[in-house]
Motif scaffolding. Structure first.
Motif, PDB file in Angstrom:
ATOM      1  N   LYS A 113       0.868  -1.186   0.000  1.00 30.97           N
ATOM      2  CA  LYS A 113       0.000   0.000   0.000  1.00 30.97           C
ATOM      3  C   LYS A 113       0.895   1.222   0.000  1.00 30.97           C
ATOM      4  N   TRP A 157       0.607   5.680   0.074  1.00 35.94           N
ATOM      5  CA  TRP A 157      -0.223   6.868   0.205  1.00 35.94           C
ATOM      6  C   TRP A 157       0.669   8.062   0.534  1.00 35.94           C
ATOM      7  N   PHE A 158       0.059   9.228   0.527  1.00 39.08           N
ATOM      8  CA  PHE A 158       0.782  10.478   0.754  1.00 39.08           C
ATOM      9  C   PHE A 158       0.090  11.292   1.833  1.00 39.08           C
ATOM     10  N   LEU A 217       5.778  10.513   1.411  1.00 36.99           N
ATOM     11  CA  LEU A 217       5.284   9.302   0.780  1.00 36.99           C
ATOM     12  C   LEU A 217       5.370   8.213   1.846  1.00 36.99           C
ATOM     13  N   LYS A 262      -2.316  15.989  -6.697  1.00 36.14           N
ATOM     14  CA  LYS A 262      -2.812  14.780  -6.039  1.00 36.14           C
ATOM     15  C   LYS A 262      -3.221  13.712  -7.048  1.00 36.14           C
ATOM     16  N   THR A 263      -3.886  14.115  -8.106  1.00 38.57           N
ATOM     17  CA  THR A 263      -4.335  13.155  -9.117  1.00 38.57           C
ATOM     18  C   THR A 263      -3.155  12.426  -9.739  1.00 38.57           C
ATOM     19  N   ARG A 308      -0.103  12.068  -8.442  1.00 37.09           N
ATOM     20  CA  ARG A 308       0.550  11.242  -7.417  1.00 37.09           C
ATOM     21  C   ARG A 308      -0.186   9.936  -7.191  1.00 37.09           C
ATOM     22  N   ASP A 309      -1.509   9.999  -7.249  1.00 36.07           N
ATOM     23  CA  ASP A 309      -2.328   8.821  -6.963  1.00 36.07           C
ATOM     24  C   ASP A 309      -2.437   7.854  -8.138  1.00 36.07           C
ATOM     25  N   CYS A 310      -1.850   8.184  -9.265  1.00 32.30           N
ATOM     26  CA  CYS A 310      -1.914   7.336 -10.459  1.00 32.30           C
ATOM     27  C   CYS A 310      -0.613   6.538 -10.584  1.00 32.30           C
ATOM     28  N   TRP A 326       5.205   5.495 -11.547  1.00 32.09           N
ATOM     29  CA  TRP A 326       4.275   6.520 -12.034  1.00 32.09           C
ATOM     30  C   TRP A 326       4.583   6.733 -13.510  1.00 32.09           C
TER      31      TRP A 326
END
Length: 83
Positions: free
Chosen positions: A7, A9-10, A15, A40-41, A43-45, A55
């Protein structure tokens, strides 16, 4: 045995990753300028792999081995002049 991320997340400055061996590790976003400056978009991809996090849109790869060794971005800016 390979330790892999399970998992990621940020938070505002870091990180975070939970690893397959049960450890949770964090690293400052300042170590990874592409992530630091991404929204954010972006980073989350990401995609998790056996060895780390990728990424595609940001051209960023972070290995678990590098995180555990305390290594940030290992790319070097191109020099405009001869050394």
């Amino acid at each position: 045995m390979t330790t892999s991320p399970e998992k990621v997340w940020f938070d505002e400055d870091s990180l975070w990753a939970i690893l397959s061996d049960g450890r949770t590790i964090g690293a400052p976003l300042a170590w990874f300028p592409r992530l630091l400056h991404a929204d954010k978009t972006a980073r989350d991809c990401f995609e998790l792999s056996v060895h780390g996090v990728h990424w595609d849109d940001l051209d960023e790869d972070i290995s678990v081995q590098g995180l555990l060794a305390g290594q940030g971005d290992q790319t070097h800016p191109k020099q405009d002049h001869a050394a």
